[in-house]
Design an enzyme around this catalytic site. Structure first.
Site, mmCIF file in Angstrom:
data_model
loop_
_atom_site.group_PDB
_atom_site.id
_atom_site.type_symbol
_atom_site.label_atom_id
_atom_site.label_comp_id
_atom_site.label_asym_id
_atom_site.label_seq_id
_atom_site.Cartn_x
_atom_site.Cartn_y
_atom_site.Cartn_z
ATOM 1 N N HIS A 126 -12.294 2.371 -1.152
ATOM 2 C CA HIS A 126 -11.560 2.943 -0.012
ATOM 3 C C HIS A 126 -10.862 1.833 0.785
ATOM 4 O O HIS A 126 -9.649 1.885 1.024
ATOM 5 C CB HIS A 126 -12.544 3.703 0.894
ATOM 6 C CG HIS A 126 -11.904 4.308 2.118
ATOM 7 N ND1 HIS A 126 -11.663 5.654 2.240
ATOM 8 C CD2 HIS A 126 -11.434 3.747 3.259
ATOM 9 C CE1 HIS A 126 -11.072 5.900 3.404
ATOM 10 N NE2 HIS A 126 -10.932 4.747 4.049
ATOM 11 N N GLU A 127 -11.613 0.805 1.167
ATOM 12 C CA GLU A 127 -11.030 -0.269 1.967
ATOM 13 C C GLU A 127 -9.989 -1.050 1.167
ATOM 14 O O GLU A 127 -8.989 -1.502 1.719
ATOM 15 C CB GLU A 127 -12.121 -1.208 2.508
ATOM 16 C CG GLU A 127 -13.129 -0.539 3.444
ATOM 17 C CD GLU A 127 -12.508 0.214 4.616
ATOM 18 O OE1 GLU A 127 -11.383 -0.133 5.032
ATOM 19 O OE2 GLU A 127 -13.132 1.173 5.111
ATOM 20 N N HIS A 148 -2.404 -1.456 0.161
ATOM 21 C CA HIS A 148 -1.274 -0.856 0.892
ATOM 22 C C HIS A 148 -0.611 -1.934 1.774
ATOM 23 O O HIS A 148 0.595 -2.159 1.698
ATOM 24 C CB HIS A 148 -1.814 0.301 1.748
ATOM 25 C CG HIS A 148 -0.757 1.177 2.366
ATOM 26 N ND1 HIS A 148 -1.051 2.169 3.262
ATOM 27 C CD2 HIS A 148 0.583 1.208 2.234
ATOM 28 C CE1 HIS A 148 0.061 2.771 3.641
ATOM 29 N NE2 HIS A 148 1.071 2.205 3.031
HETATM 30 ZN ZN LIG Z 1 -9.835 4.465 5.863
#
Ligand SMILES: [Zn+2]
Length: 604
Positions: free
Chosen positions: A387-388, A394
């Site tokens: 997730h991180e 990104h």
């Molecule tokens: Zn998040």
């Protein structure tokens, strides 16, 4: 047994942030850029040349302050009780505040020079600055005269007060009595996290006591919570109206560059998940009856964690992540490998370290996108890692793209509206990978599916109920309607029924009523940013993208999306994925994915 993980290998390396300079050198440089602004605030519009220098200085300031902020705050989060970093942070905020006051009239100066600035921006060289200034100029209708703005700054200094009262009561003042397990042994409870942990226990008595104690703790303060919330919304509405908005929600729509219809359209689409929601709840209950060997399933039974996968080493976790992300191809994997090789990640828990997880913000000018987490060898920790990494990769892509353009304003940011999409996409790819990996083990497979669906409904149906409640209450208060604990609870139950079809409110015993106090302890309600429905956007779009990522066209769009940063409005950014939030297709397709998974659960 956990490995001996006290090795540097699993700590982050923050030193490259400073690029071989000392922190005090950076602070001096930062002050120079601030001083430049103070000296030139009334003259920067005099010529194209002075204007260009002004913009250049803003960029330098941004880069330098990001270096300082990240270096100091990451050190601080690594040991929250280390005074060195606490003091440094305070010193920096004093410097920032001093200059903020000196530059208080900046927006007014921009607005006064709107015509000249627009002429400068017509120059092709400055094309990329247009969005930055458009966002300033659109504030025009809502800016107050300078003297009023100064007074405003003083008066609104207390506007975070309601949030602080809420946090103080719900996090620190609230206390929990000890609870008993099935042998009658008393267990001391330090924080709500203890209770959440015990709600997963295999001991039914302990689960029940944890569940009741947790909900009762908030239930007994509902009057204080509801008064705080009433005043918070009253305040937010009044402030918004003072700036020429119709209401607080109207102001948030303006800031998010959306309108009411989009919100309502999302509400309506999520309401259509009702049928699969009900179906899932029935099947989950049936599965739990079988596994726990209990006929009368109670709310505290559904929180039981009957299967824990807890022996994953960090090196294994890295390999799992790399394998799960294969559909994103080498371009993406290279960045993940870089994150591992350059030690972007602080993996291990240690004394004083922040107990959550994050990927850094304010990344313009940086080339490493640090992650803090507390790896505990569980599958959940692998999920947190991926997730991180979604956030960090990104940041990497928009950082690369936006820095490439020489004269561009660096739109190196991700709006909360779409920031969770890459992270949910990664989590979903991990889920798909694990489904294949455990294809032959139906117990683990069903467990993973239920975890995934629970999470899906928590982020969509549940958050939309909260959001609709927040919207209705804030608007009611704006329209001078009354708001009490009774009316708040009644509305909450009505919305639960509307979005889930469940209607189990009439159980006689009062303990079942405790759980509805949840609606008063949603921290985002006290922060005034109409936040929670954005979880649903992240979940639905993230799942949709992950499902289609093997399609070449989607992959291409996805990289475009990752690279665009905040250079477009939130809705336009999501459109880069070929997705419109008002389009029914994405909801139908995600509903089908969940529906298929529910079918899987019914198999033997
Ligand atoms: Zn998040």
């Amino acid at each position: 047994m956990a490995q001996n993980q006290s090795t540097k290998k699993y700590e982050w390396n923050l030193e490259p942030i400073l690029k071989n300079k000392s922190l005090s050198w950076w602070i001096d440089e930062w002050k120079k850029t601030l001083e430049y602004e103070v000296q030139n605030i009334n003259t920067f519009c005099n010529s194209l040349n002075t204007f260009e220098k002004w913009l250049c200085n803003i960029k330098s300031k941004e880069k330098i302050s990001n270096v300082i902020a990240n270096y100091v705050s990451n050190h601080n989060y690594e040991n929250l009780s280390d005074n060195k970093w606490i003091e440094l942070q305070q010193q920096l905020s004093y410097i920032g505040k001093k200059y903020e006051e000196k530059l208080a009239n900046l927006t007014h100066v921009y607005l006064k020079n709107e015509k000249t600035i627009k002429e400068y921006l017509a120059n092709k060289k400055f094309q990329n600055y247009q969005r930055m200034f458009a966002l300033i100029f659109r504030e025009k209708k809502h800016i107050l005269p300078l003297e009023q703005e100064k007074l405003w700054t003083k008066l609104t200094a207390t506007s975070y007060g309601f949030n602080e009262i809420f946090l103080t009561l719900s996090c620190s003042d609230i206390s929990f009595p000890p609870i008993k397990d099935k042998t009658g042994k008393e267990i001391k409870i330090i924080s709500a996290y203890d209770l959440i942990k015990y709600m997963e226990s295999k001991d039914r008595c302990l689960r029940k006591n944890a569940w009741i104690t947790f909900h009762h703790a908030y239930y007994q303060y509902m009057n204080t919570f509801s008064k705080t919330l009433f005043n918070n919304f009253l305040n937010a509405n009044n402030y918004a109206k003072a700036r020429g908005f119709k209401s607080y929600v109207d102001e948030v729509f303006f800031n998010d560059e959306i309108n009411e219809n989009i919100l309502f359209s999302i509400y309506k689409s999520v309401e259509n998940f009702k049928s699969i929601y009900l179906k899932y709840k029935k099947i989950k209950k049936w599965i739990y009856q079988k596994i726990l060997k209990i006929n009368d399933i109670e709310p505290w039974d559904l929180t039981a964690n009957y299967l824990k996968i807890e022996n994953i080493m960090i090196e294994q976790a890295k390999q799992i992540v790399l394998k799960a992300l294969v559909p994103l191809k080498e371009e993406y994997l290279t960045v993940v490998k870089k994150a591992f090789a350059q030690n972007w990640i602080s993996f291990l828990p240690k004394k004083g370290k922040y107990n959550g997880a994050y990927s850094i913000g304010r990344t313009f000018g940086l080339d490493r996108y640090f992650i803090l987490m507390n790896f505990n060898n569980s599958l959940d920790a692998v999920s947190t890692l991926i997730h991180e990494l979604g956030h960090s990769v990104h940041s990497y892509f928009y950082g690369k793209k936006q820095n490439d353009k020489n004269n561009s304003w660096p739109y190196c940011d991700a709006d909360i509206f779409y920031a969770e999409i890459p992270s949910i996409c990664n989590e979903t790819l991990l889920f798909f990978y694990n489904l294949k990996k455990y294809a032959k083990n139906s117990t683990i497979k069903k467990y993973l599916i239920m975890q995934f669906i629970d999470n899906f409904f928590n982020c969509t149906t549940r958050q939309i109920i909260f959001s609709n409640w927040e919207y209705a209450v804030a608007q009611d208060i704006n329209n001078e309607k009354t708001f009490t604990v009774t009316s708040g609870l009644a509305l909450y139950k009505k919305l639960i029924e509307k979005y889930t079809g469940l209607n189990e409110f009439k159980k006689k015993d009062e303990i079942y009523q405790y759980q509805y106090s949840t609606i008063f302890r949603i921290s985002h309600f006290y922060a005034n940013n109409l936040y929670v429905y954005k979880y649903a956007i992240g979940q639905i779009v993230g799942l949709y993208v992950a499902k289609r990522i093997t399609d070449k066209e989607m992959l291409k769009r996805y990289f475009n999306f990752l690279s665009s940063g905040s250079s477009l409005s939130p809705l336009e950014t999501i459109k880069l994925l070929g997705i419109s939030l008002t389009d029914k297709d994405i909801y139908i397709e995600t509903k089908n994915v969940i529906s298929d998974l529910i079918e899987e659960l019914q198999k033997k």
